[in-house]
Scaffold this motif. Structure first.
Motif, PDB file in Angstrom:
ATOM      1  N   VAL A 181       0.868  -1.181   0.000  1.00 11.30           N
ATOM      2  CA  VAL A 181       0.000   0.000   0.000  1.00 11.30           C
ATOM      3  C   VAL A 181       0.902   1.227   0.000  1.00 11.30           C
ATOM      4  CG1 VAL A 181      -1.767   1.287   1.257  1.00 11.30           C
ATOM      5  CG2 VAL A 181      -1.803  -1.212   1.276  1.00 11.30           C
ATOM      6  N   LEU A 182       0.725   2.095  -0.973  1.00 14.17           N
ATOM      7  CA  LEU A 182       1.578   3.268  -1.123  1.00 14.17           C
ATOM      8  C   LEU A 182       3.055   2.873  -1.167  1.00 14.17           C
ATOM      9  CD1 LEU A 182      -0.230   5.739   1.322  1.00 14.17           C
ATOM     10  CD2 LEU A 182      -0.367   5.693  -1.182  1.00 14.17           C
ATOM     11  N   GLY A 183       3.328   1.799  -1.886  1.00 14.68           N
ATOM     12  CA  GLY A 183       4.701   1.378  -2.106  1.00 14.68           C
ATOM     13  C   GLY A 183       5.363   0.661  -0.945  1.00 14.68           C
ATOM     14  N   SER A 184       4.599   0.262   0.067  1.00 19.02           N
ATOM     15  CA  SER A 184       5.180  -0.399   1.231  1.00 19.02           C
ATOM     16  C   SER A 184       4.219  -1.446   1.775  1.00 19.02           C
ATOM     17  CB  SER A 184       5.486   0.638   2.324  1.00 19.02           C
ATOM     18  OG  SER A 184       5.832   0.010   3.542  1.00 19.02           O
ATOM     19  N   ARG A 185       4.780  -2.494   2.378  1.00 17.15           N
ATOM     20  CA  ARG A 185       3.972  -3.513   3.044  1.00 17.15           C
ATOM     21  C   ARG A 185       3.870  -3.267   4.555  1.00 17.15           C
ATOM     22  NH1 ARG A 185       6.497  -6.364  -1.292  1.00 17.15           N
ATOM     23  NH2 ARG A 185       4.974  -7.585  -2.485  1.00 17.15           N
ATOM     24  N   SER A 186       4.385  -2.137   5.024  1.00 18.37           N
ATOM     25  CA  SER A 186       4.376  -1.834   6.452  1.00 18.37           C
ATOM     26  C   SER A 186       2.973  -1.588   6.984  1.00 18.37           C
ATOM     27  CB  SER A 186       5.245  -0.604   6.737  1.00 18.37           C
ATOM     28  OG  SER A 186       6.608  -0.922   6.631  1.00 18.37           O
ATOM     29  N   THR A 187       2.788  -1.930   8.253  1.00 19.19           N
ATOM     30  CA  THR A 187       1.521  -1.726   8.948  1.00 19.19           C
ATOM     31  C   THR A 187       1.563  -0.413   9.723  1.00 19.19           C
ATOM     32  OG1 THR A 187       1.439  -4.128   9.292  1.00 19.19           O
ATOM     33  CG2 THR A 187      -0.152  -2.778  10.518  1.00 19.19           C
ATOM     34  N   THR A 188       0.554   0.430   9.523  1.00 18.95           N
ATOM     35  CA  THR A 188       0.354   1.620  10.345  1.00 18.95           C
ATOM     36  C   THR A 188      -0.911   1.381  11.147  1.00 18.95           C
ATOM     37  OG1 THR A 188       1.372   3.015   8.646  1.00 18.95           O
ATOM     38  CG2 THR A 188       0.112   4.128  10.381  1.00 18.95           C
ATOM     39  N   LEU A 189      -0.746   1.014  12.411  1.00 20.20           N
ATOM     40  CA  LEU A 189      -1.876   0.526  13.201  1.00 20.20           C
ATOM     41  C   LEU A 189      -2.967   1.573  13.385  1.00 20.20           C
ATOM     42  CD1 LEU A 189       0.033  -1.542  15.907  1.00 20.20           C
ATOM     43  CD2 LEU A 189      -1.289  -2.414  13.981  1.00 20.20           C
ATOM     44  N   ARG A 190      -2.612   2.818  13.692  1.00 19.04           N
ATOM     45  CA  ARG A 190      -3.658   3.791  14.005  1.00 19.04           C
ATOM     46  C   ARG A 190      -4.476   4.189  12.786  1.00 19.04           C
ATOM     47  NH1 ARG A 190      -1.834   9.363  13.533  1.00 19.04           N
ATOM     48  NH2 ARG A 190       0.347   9.471  12.877  1.00 19.04           N
ATOM     49  N   LEU A 191      -3.957   3.898  11.584  1.00 17.30           N
ATOM     50  CA  LEU A 191      -4.719   4.147  10.359  1.00 17.30           C
ATOM     51  C   LEU A 191      -5.308   2.864   9.783  1.00 17.30           C
ATOM     52  CD1 LEU A 191      -2.434   6.699   8.440  1.00 17.30           C
ATOM     53  CD2 LEU A 191      -4.338   7.170   9.990  1.00 17.30           C
TER      54      LEU A 191
ATOM     55  N   ARG B 142      -3.638  -4.495  10.791  1.00 17.76           N
ATOM     56  CA  ARG B 142      -3.765  -4.784  12.230  1.00 17.76           C
ATOM     57  C   ARG B 142      -2.655  -5.728  12.694  1.00 17.76           C
ATOM     58  NH1 ARG B 142      -5.224 -10.013  12.286  1.00 17.76           N
ATOM     59  NH2 ARG B 142      -6.690 -10.858  10.742  1.00 17.76           N
ATOM     60  N   PRO B 143      -2.513  -5.861  14.035  1.00 19.42           N
ATOM     61  CA  PRO B 143      -1.600  -6.888  14.547  1.00 19.42           C
ATOM     62  C   PRO B 143      -2.112  -8.281  14.171  1.00 19.42           C
ATOM     63  CG  PRO B 143      -2.180  -5.315  16.274  1.00 19.42           C
ATOM     64  CD  PRO B 143      -3.098  -5.056  15.117  1.00 19.42           C
ATOM     65  N   LEU B 144      -1.220  -9.228  14.084  1.00 15.86           N
ATOM     66  CA  LEU B 144      -1.608 -10.582  13.700  1.00 15.86           C
ATOM     67  C   LEU B 144      -2.427 -11.251  14.793  1.00 15.86           C
ATOM     68  CD1 LEU B 144       1.595 -11.961  11.964  1.00 15.86           C
ATOM     69  CD2 LEU B 144      -0.310 -10.660  10.995  1.00 15.86           C
ATOM     70  N   GLN B 145      -3.283 -12.191  14.364  1.00 12.40           N
ATOM     71  CA  GLN B 145      -4.124 -12.969  15.261  1.00 12.40           C
ATOM     72  C   GLN B 145      -3.941 -14.453  14.950  1.00 12.40           C
ATOM     73  OE1 GLN B 145      -8.120 -11.612  14.520  1.00 12.40           O
ATOM     74  NE2 GLN B 145      -7.696  -9.503  15.172  1.00 12.40           N
ATOM     75  N   ALA B 146      -4.258 -15.298  15.916  1.00 13.61           N
ATOM     76  CA  ALA B 146      -4.203 -16.732  15.684  1.00 13.61           C
ATOM     77  C   ALA B 146      -5.108 -17.101  14.517  1.00 13.61           C
ATOM     78  CB  ALA B 146      -4.620 -17.486  16.940  1.00 13.61           C
ATOM     79  N   GLY B 147      -4.594 -17.927  13.612  1.00  8.59           N
ATOM     80  CA  GLY B 147      -5.355 -18.335  12.439  1.00  8.59           C
ATOM     81  C   GLY B 147      -5.020 -17.561  11.184  1.00  8.59           C
ATOM     82  N   ASP B 148      -4.290 -16.457  11.288  1.00  5.55           N
ATOM     83  CA  ASP B 148      -3.897 -15.696  10.102  1.00  5.55           C
ATOM     84  C   ASP B 148      -2.932 -16.517   9.257  1.00  5.55           C
ATOM     85  OD1 ASP B 148      -5.420 -13.546  10.859  1.00  5.55           O
ATOM     86  OD2 ASP B 148      -3.743 -12.395  11.682  1.00  5.55           O
ATOM     87  N   ASP B 149      -3.084 -16.426   7.948  1.00  8.35           N
ATOM     88  CA  ASP B 149      -2.168 -17.067   6.998  1.00  8.35           C
ATOM     89  C   ASP B 149      -1.494 -15.991   6.164  1.00  8.35           C
ATOM     90  OD1 ASP B 149      -2.327 -19.990   7.282  1.00  8.35           O
ATOM     91  OD2 ASP B 149      -4.449 -19.721   6.792  1.00  8.35           O
ATOM     92  N   LEU B 150      -0.194 -15.841   6.328  1.00  3.97           N
ATOM     93  CA  LEU B 150       0.556 -14.845   5.574  1.00  3.97           C
ATOM     94  C   LEU B 150       1.197 -15.517   4.367  1.00  3.97           C
ATOM     95  CD1 LEU B 150       0.377 -13.670   8.550  1.00  3.97           C
ATOM     96  CD2 LEU B 150       2.362 -12.316   7.924  1.00  3.97           C
ATOM     97  N   PRO B 151       0.968 -14.985   3.183  1.00  2.00           N
ATOM     98  CA  PRO B 151       1.539 -15.604   1.989  1.00  2.00           C
ATOM     99  C   PRO B 151       3.056 -15.488   1.938  1.00  2.00           C
ATOM    100  CG  PRO B 151       0.452 -13.533   1.429  1.00  2.00           C
ATOM    101  CD  PRO B 151       0.129 -13.812   2.859  1.00  2.00           C
ATOM    102  N   ILE B 152       3.725 -16.618   1.684  1.00  5.10           N
ATOM    103  CA  ILE B 152       5.170 -16.651   1.485  1.00  5.10           C
ATOM    104  C   ILE B 152       5.451 -17.538   0.285  1.00  5.10           C
ATOM    105  CG2 ILE B 152       5.731 -16.224   3.910  1.00  5.10           C
ATOM    106  CD1 ILE B 152       6.289 -19.210   4.219  1.00  5.10           C
ATOM    107  N   GLU B 153       6.695 -17.519  -0.177  1.00  5.91           N
ATOM    108  CA  GLU B 153       7.089 -18.302  -1.345  1.00  5.91           C
ATOM    109  C   GLU B 153       7.822 -19.571  -0.921  1.00  5.91           C
ATOM    110  OE1 GLU B 153       9.626 -15.538  -3.239  1.00  5.91           O
ATOM    111  OE2 GLU B 153       8.001 -14.330  -4.107  1.00  5.91           O
ATOM    112  N   GLU B 154       7.774 -20.580  -1.782  1.00  8.28           N
ATOM    113  CA  GLU B 154       8.584 -21.779  -1.559  1.00  8.28           C
ATOM    114  C   GLU B 154       9.998 -21.529  -2.052  1.00  8.28           C
ATOM    115  OE1 GLU B 154       8.063 -26.530  -2.195  1.00  8.28           O
ATOM    116  OE2 GLU B 154       7.862 -25.300  -4.009  1.00  8.28           O
ATOM    117  N   HIS B 155      10.975 -21.873  -1.219  1.00  2.64           N
ATOM    118  CA  HIS B 155      12.395 -21.765  -1.596  1.00  2.64           C
ATOM    119  C   HIS B 155      13.102 -23.014  -1.093  1.00  2.64           C
ATOM    120  CE1 HIS B 155      12.593 -17.623  -3.184  1.00  2.64           C
ATOM    121  NE2 HIS B 155      11.564 -17.422  -2.375  1.00  2.64           N
TER     122      HIS B 155
END
Length: 338
Positions: free
Chosen positions: A125-135, A143-156
């Motif tokens: 978002v706007l050239g960055s993957r950073s989280t801005t919590l208050r926005l 938001r902060p991560l929660q149990a059950g979240d799946d974050l996409p990653i690549e196979e290496h």
């Protein structure tokens, strides 16, 4: 293919180097709090410095991998295990489908990082993957991560120089030691009377519990606030503002884009990583330096990072040569399953 969150830890978010080009548009820069630590972890797994990582405070997450890849931990000294075996910080590890990484509490320091080869593939978002919590902006649903979240990653399955991918990280200041942090004069330094400036440099401050990604509040003797009005001005990370209470606030990554409090001093960039790793209750004293010394120390830090990057590039040609053949990895996995 994902990194699955089993336990979220404390304030675990996706961060990269932030969005500094959009502060002029009113968006906080955000990004990792301890840049050298996050960049080091990224280099160890073969990533560019700008790859997205997990950042966590005081207690880390427990995650499960659904794909094979490589990981490294950086930052504070967190006790961690991979499939119940100890994991050292600042060292690359290969993980496979089903592996479980548990990151416990910080023994020293405050902020930790988990880097994964290829980076965390959340949408930028706007050239960055950073989280801005208050926005509620960027990262994983803002938001902060929660149990059950799946974050996409690549196979290496391969990583050249794997066996050489480790380094000695900067040790956080121990909890029973007062940190000495270098500062430069802020734009309103001359607004403060000599007694206030002397008190600021002589005082041992305590990092309060009111400290987060927006700013760290410090507790100590009350400073005399200048009786002058000022226009709002742009903010920078490490700026030390003195509000009406007379208690310093050090602005951090999620700071507001502008501020109207006088800025007495600014933490030297080379010492920002040390300061950000101070936990609530730790003490700090400030030491005034000039711009030339601050620049020299900043260049030394950058040189250390560049030397690590060069070492890891050269390691690809040194025995043992690392994990470089995909077919071998797939065959080894089949034997493990049997």
């Amino acid at each position: 293919m994902s990194l699955r969150v089993l336990k979220p830890g404390l304030q675990t978010t996706v961060q990269d180097l932030g969005r500094p080009n959009h502060q002029i548009d009113g968006f906080p820069t955000s990004g990792v709090m301890d840049q050298p630590a996050a960049i080091t972890a990224n280099l160890l797994v073969g990533n560019p410095a700008s790859a997205a990582v997990l950042e966590f405070f005081m207690a880390g997450p427990t995650v499960k991998f659904t794909v094979s890849t490589f990981i490294a931990l950086g930052g504070a000294d967190f006790k961690a295990t991979l499939n119940d075996q100890p994991v050292d910080p600042n060292r690359c590890y290969q993980v496979h489908e089903g592996d479980r990484l548990a990151i416990g509490h910080a023994a020293s320091g405050r902020i930790g990082y988990l880097a994964v080869t290829g980076g965390l593939q959340v949408a930028p978002v706007l050239g960055s993957r950073s989280t801005t919590l208050r926005l509620q902006l960027g990262g994983y649903s803002g938001r902060p991560l929660q149990a059950g979240d799946d974050l996409p990653i690549e196979e290496h399955l391969t990583l050249p120089g794997y066996y050489h991918r480790h380094t000695k990280g900067a040790a956080p200041v121990s909890k029973d030691t007062t940190a000495t942090i270098s500062v430069l004069k802020g734009p309103q330094w001359d607004w403060f009377d000599p007694a206030s400036r002397e008190s600021f440099l002589d005082t041992t401050y305590t990092v309060s519990n009111q400290s987060d990604r927006m700013g760290y509040r410090l507790s100590g003797p009350t400073l005399q606030v200048p009786d002058q009005s000022m226009l709002s001005a742009a903010t920078v990370m490490g700026a030390i503002q003195i509000p009406a209470s007379g208690q310093p606030i050090v602005l951090m990554a999620d700071r507001q884009t502008t501020g109207g409090y006088p800025l007495l001093a600014v933490i030297a960039s080379a010492d920002l990583p040390t300061f950000t790793q101070l936990a609530p209750g730790q003490t700090v004293q400030f030491n005034l330096i000039d711009q030339a010394e601050a620049q020299t120390r900043l260049e030394e830090g950058r040189r250390t990072i560049n030397q690590l990057a060069q070492k890891l590039r050269s390691a690809a040609f040194l025995p043992p040569y690392g994990i470089t053949r995909v077919a071998n990895q797939r065959i080894a996995t089949l034997f493990e399953e049997e």
